[in-house]
Design an enzyme around this catalytic site. Structure first.
Site, PDB file in Angstrom:
ATOM      1  N   ILE A  98      60.662  40.324  53.803  1.00 27.30           N
ATOM      2  CA  ILE A  98      60.625  38.887  54.108  1.00 27.30           C
ATOM      3  C   ILE A  98      61.967  38.240  53.801  1.00 27.30           C
ATOM      4  CG2 ILE A  98      58.141  38.804  53.795  1.00 27.30           C
ATOM      5  CD1 ILE A  98      58.507  37.464  51.104  1.00 27.30           C
ATOM      6  N   ARG A 116      64.496  47.990  35.927  1.00 29.24           N
ATOM      7  CA  ARG A 116      65.637  48.534  36.671  1.00 29.24           C
ATOM      8  C   ARG A 116      65.882  47.688  37.917  1.00 29.24           C
ATOM      9  NH1 ARG A 116      65.117  54.568  37.393  1.00 29.24           N
ATOM     10  NH2 ARG A 116      66.651  54.671  35.712  1.00 29.24           N
ATOM     11  N   ILE A 117      67.139  47.389  38.146  1.00 28.53           N
ATOM     12  CA  ILE A 117      67.494  46.627  39.348  1.00 28.53           C
ATOM     13  C   ILE A 117      67.826  47.628  40.457  1.00 28.53           C
ATOM     14  CG2 ILE A 117      69.130  44.945  40.295  1.00 28.53           C
ATOM     15  CD1 ILE A 117      67.047  43.848  38.198  1.00 28.53           C
ATOM     16  N   LYS A 159      72.954  43.765  44.548  1.00 31.90           N
ATOM     17  CA  LYS A 159      73.340  42.686  45.467  1.00 31.90           C
ATOM     18  C   LYS A 159      72.108  41.961  46.031  1.00 31.90           C
ATOM     19  CE  LYS A 159      76.836  43.075  48.379  1.00 31.90           C
ATOM     20  NZ  LYS A 159      77.614  43.554  49.553  1.00 31.90           N
ATOM     21  N   THR A 160      71.140  42.713  46.538  1.00 27.87           N
ATOM     22  CA  THR A 160      69.949  42.044  47.088  1.00 27.87           C
ATOM     23  C   THR A 160      69.167  41.337  45.977  1.00 27.87           C
ATOM     24  OG1 THR A 160      68.711  44.116  46.994  1.00 27.87           O
ATOM     25  CG2 THR A 160      69.724  43.553  49.101  1.00 27.87           C
ATOM     26  N   GLN A 178      68.249  37.391  45.768  1.00 26.89           N
ATOM     27  CA  GLN A 178      66.893  36.896  45.527  1.00 26.89           C
ATOM     28  C   GLN A 178      66.891  35.826  44.447  1.00 26.89           C
ATOM     29  OE1 GLN A 178      63.402  37.658  46.561  1.00 26.89           O
ATOM     30  NE2 GLN A 178      64.875  37.663  48.205  1.00 26.89           N
ATOM     31  N   VAL A 215      61.994  40.493  40.795  1.00 24.17           N
ATOM     32  CA  VAL A 215      62.917  39.412  40.441  1.00 24.17           C
ATOM     33  C   VAL A 215      62.767  38.175  41.330  1.00 24.17           C
ATOM     34  CG1 VAL A 215      64.700  40.898  39.456  1.00 24.17           C
ATOM     35  CG2 VAL A 215      64.777  40.359  41.891  1.00 24.17           C
ATOM     36  N   GLY A 216      62.125  38.355  42.486  1.00 17.74           N
ATOM     37  CA  GLY A 216      62.125  37.294  43.492  1.00 17.74           C
ATOM     38  C   GLY A 216      61.435  36.017  43.046  1.00 17.74           C
ATOM     39  N   GLU A 217      60.471  36.156  42.159  1.00 22.06           N
ATOM     40  CA  GLU A 217      59.765  34.966  41.675  1.00 22.06           C
ATOM     41  C   GLU A 217      60.266  34.544  40.298  1.00 22.06           C
ATOM     42  OE1 GLU A 217      55.591  35.925  42.250  1.00 22.06           O
ATOM     43  OE2 GLU A 217      55.728  35.140  44.281  1.00 22.06           O
TER      44      GLU A 217
HETATM   45 MO1  MOS Z   1      54.134  35.232  46.982  1.00 21.35          MO
HETATM   46  S1  MOS Z   1      53.857  33.272  46.557  1.00 21.35           S
HETATM   47  O1  MOS Z   1      52.764  36.000  46.415  1.00 21.35           O
HETATM   48  O2  MOS Z   1      54.643  35.478  48.520  1.00 21.35           O
END
Ligand code: MOS
Length: 750
Positions: A485, A633-634, A638-639, A643, A708-710
């Site tokens: 996404i 672990r990352i 970069k990505t 994020q 890490v995205g949230e």
């Molecule tokens: Mo997330 S808010 O579970 O895409």
């Protein structure tokens, strides 16, 4: 592969490819505009007609009549789908309201008709000719008014209420205390790509090209809604222009494209017009929160209470903003409560870090206020109240000695480096330069201040499957219904397969987002990166066995995969040669046993923000930000950094700009487009920096990674608010912090 003991040394630990800041392998397609997003797929099936959704013009009530005559006769119109001719529809498991309404209307802009025409413009023009007569019913749209009728509500298995010790007694007797109210606003995901689908029927077989985060959930709910077997549905969603949770579930574009295509007898394409999205789909529900903290004079928390109120449609769940207060800070006496009130606004549901993002937006201001009352540095106060075990956990009431539900030992965190995040961040950001007394620092017209906040977000793990193909050229192809996404799934999956098979990343092909592939974790709840790569790890392990066996290496011998070869002792063979003309295929799934439940898995971070507030206008500008993250672990530095920067920016939106405004008379969000609903961009924030602490978590998966995205959005809003307080001395507890909340209270210019 069952993951039921902590990960030990494995091929991923080589880190030859994993962890590297590699460019996205799908980057060139995206930057050249050639990645096939759902609405762009003119080529997949010929003769596509266009559908346009008409949304209900009331929030609650009933359709009395629909006059379709003029629309039906309009140029280019092929068919019109409404609840009257659509056949029986059943609400999907993940949906709160029907995706095609009528005669009952459950929320404003609920779809009531799909107009199908030769062109988009014809469909849109005809939609304006549909005459709908409604009877209004009285609806409830006011969260504050609904607080008294609210009920405690569970959230994804977590109980609505928890209590430990004697909160009331401890709070009453605490020498230093805070009791404050906060509010967060209704927010729109506002991802760049609108919801869009193309549906085509071949007999009773449905193919749907769409934009969706969770392919298998989508197939399941489409089957349920339409009353057809899952085997008759194929869903494809290889490229997604953002989701943030808005695309976790089936939405009206998908269902109506399918119904429209059936009625028209040809493929139909439907994209939700931007102005329909906030009321037709989902949003992050507003919250009202009350936080009480009691502490000893030297700053130890003795009582902590967090209550949250939010609203939703009758079948919806709460925005459980009190949830992180169960685990973030120590304190013997505690209570939390997530309460839900029924509202007739559109559906509230998950948006990036649901629960924690609005919860920390309040809690982390409260911590700042408490630190000030105690005369402590806000970082020192947090560090003092750090805990390495979960002080509260669902369903166990420690004070109830007669309970048969005996309190278990407080589970430890699998890894928790919150304090380290603050220590590293304070140094890098120059926290020692902060003036603890608010309103002291001027830079021309700007009042300047710094703020911090903790970040925490649970690390969920999901079972995830993948298939690996190895061909005679040594090309490794990964197939899984995982989605990307914008997060970098393609790239981290390619890195995982390359590491596991001992090839360079250009020898790996990744194919995602197709329900004909093995079912993955999908993208949600920041579980996708760790879980989907763990599934690829499992499938690669199978492939390594198959290769070793075919190469004639005895089981248990020391087989090495490197440089495109498989090697054992003195013998080595190119992978392509082992695969042979027919190639090799392996498939497996990562599944998680119970052992991980003995630990609380979470990701942690510290946010640092410096703002300038215009002394004349009250306008806030974020001057610089730093996030320090401890998130396992990352997989690609970069990505992962991208994020976190995106999430930080989104957090600034929640702090300063974002608010879907409710019209209490009509029961809808007034500013339902990107002209009235404002979001920041990276260009609004001149300096953003991200540090990842060195961390591996063997409890999370063989990848030892987390999400890490949230995490990146958690706490940001409060750090901004705290910085504004430090700059101005004005404490704003109601988001967004627009200039009207500051302007009358700023110090006199001088
Ligand atoms: Mo997330 S808010 O579970 O895409």
């Amino acid at each position: 592969m069952k993951f039921d003991t902590p990960a030990t040394t494995n091929p991923i630990d080589q880190m030859k490819v994993v962890g590297k800041p590699l460019d996205r392998i799908d980057g060139p397609l995206k930057t050249t505009g050639t990645a096939p997003y759902a609405h762009d797929r003119h080529d997949v099936v010929p003769n596509q007609a266009h559908g346009y959704i008409l949304g209900a013009a009331i929030a609650k009530g009933r359709i009395v009549s629909m006059d379709l005559a003029a629309a039906t006769a309009a140029p280019g119109v092929i068919t019109i789908v409404t609840a009257r001719n659509a056949g029986k529809l059943v609400k999907g498991d993940f949906n709160t309201a029907l995706l095609l309404g009528g005669p009952q209307i459950q929320h404003y802009h609920q779809a009531v008709a799909l107009i199908v025409a030769e062109t988009f413009e014809q469909a849109r023009a005809a939609a304006h000719l549909v005459r709908v007569e409604y009877v209004h019913a009285k609806g409830a749209y006011d969260l504050k008014a609904g607080q008294k009728t609210s009920k405690s509500a569970d959230s994804n298995g977590a109980p609505g209420d928890t209590a430990v010790g004697d909160f009331d007694g401890a709070f009453a007797s605490a020498p230093v205390k805070l009791d404050a109210g906060y509010s967060t606003s209704n927010e729109s995901h506002s991802m760049m790509e609108p919801h869009a689908s193309i549906a085509a029927w071949d007999g009773d077989q449905l193919t749907l090209w769409t934009s969706n985060q969770m392919i298998a959930w989508s197939v399941g709910d489409l089957a349920k809604t339409l009353g057809i077997p899952k085997a008759k549905i194929r869903v494809l969603s290889p490229y997604i222009g953002g989701g943030f949770g808005a695309k976790l579930f089936l939405r009206s574009d998908a269902v109506l494209a399918a119904l429209g295509a059936r009625a028209a007898g040809r493929p139909v394409k439907v994209s939700l017009q931007r102005a329909l999205i906030p009321n037709n789909t989902v949003h992050r529900a507003a919250t009202i929160q009350r936080i009480r903290i009691g502490a000893t004079r030297d700053g130890r928390i003795t009582a902590i209470g967090h209550e949250s109120w939010s609203g939703n449609l009758p079948d919806g769940g709460p925005e459980a903003a009190a949830i992180q207060t169960r685990s973030l800070y120590a304190g013997l006496n505690r209570m939390t409560s997530n309460r839900l009130t029924v509202l007739d606004l559109p559906e509230g549901n998950a948006m990036r870090a649901p629960n924690e993002a609005p919860g920390l937006a309040a809690l982390e201001i409260a911590m700042d206020e408490m630190a000030e009352k105690l005369g402590m540095d806000p970082i020192a106060f947090r560090v003092l109240n750090d805990t390495q075990v979960v002080p509260d956990f669902p369903g166990k009431v420690a004070s109830d000695a007669t309970s048969r539900n005996k309190p278990a030992a407080h589970p430890p965190f699998s890894k928790r480096q919150l304090v380290e995040c603050f220590n590293v961040g304070a140094k890098r950001f120059g926290w020692d330069q902060r003036n603890a007394k608010p309103g002291q620092v001027r830079d021309g017209q700007w009042l300047v201040g710094m703020g911090v906040a903790s970040a925490v977000r649970d690390n969920m793990v999901m079972k995830s499957a993948a298939r690996i193909r190895l061909d005679r050229h040594g090309i490794v192809t990964v197939e899984t219904d995982m989605t990307d996404i914008g997060t970098g799934s393609y790239t981290v999956i390619a890195q995982t397969a390359a590491e596991m098979m001992g090839v360079t990343i250009d020898r790996v092909v990744v194919r995602l987002g197709d329900s004909s592939f093995p079912v993955s974790s999908g993208s949600g709840g920041q579980w996708g990166g760790n879980s989907s790569t763990a599934g690829v790890y499992a499938a690669c392990m199978k492939m390594r066995e198959a290769v070793a066996q075919k190469a004639g290496f005895s089981a248990g011998s020391d087989v090495v995969f490197a440089d495109g070869q498989v090697r054992s002792g003195e013998r080595s063979m190119p992978l392509g040669e082992v695969a042979g003309l027919r190639g090799l295929v392996a498939e497996d799934m990562i599944e998680y046993g119970d052992f991980a439940k003995k630990f609380q898995q979470a990701t942690f971070g510290a946010h640092f923000v410096e703002v300038g507030v215009d002394i004349a206008t009250g306008e806030t500008r974020v001057r610089r930000m730093l996030a320090v993250c401890a998130a396992g672990r990352i997989l690609n530095s970069k990505t992962a950094r991208s994020q976190v920067i995106g999430a930080m920016t989104m957090g600034v939106g929640a702090a300063l700009m974002e608010e879907l405004v409710v019209d209490q008379r009509v029961g809808y969000f007034v500013n339902h487009d990107l002209a009235g609903y404002e979001v920041p961009t990276h260009a609004d924030i001149p300096h953003q920096d991200v540090i990842f602490l060195d961390e591996t978590d063997p409890i999370s998966s063989p990848m030892k990674a987390k999400g890490v995205g949230e995490l990146g959005i958690c706490g940001v809003a409060a750090a901004v608010s705290n910085a504004i307080y430090n700059a101005t001395g004005v404490r704003v507890r109601d988001y967004p912090i627009t200039l009207d909340k500051l302007i009358g209270q700023l110090p006199r210019m001088g």
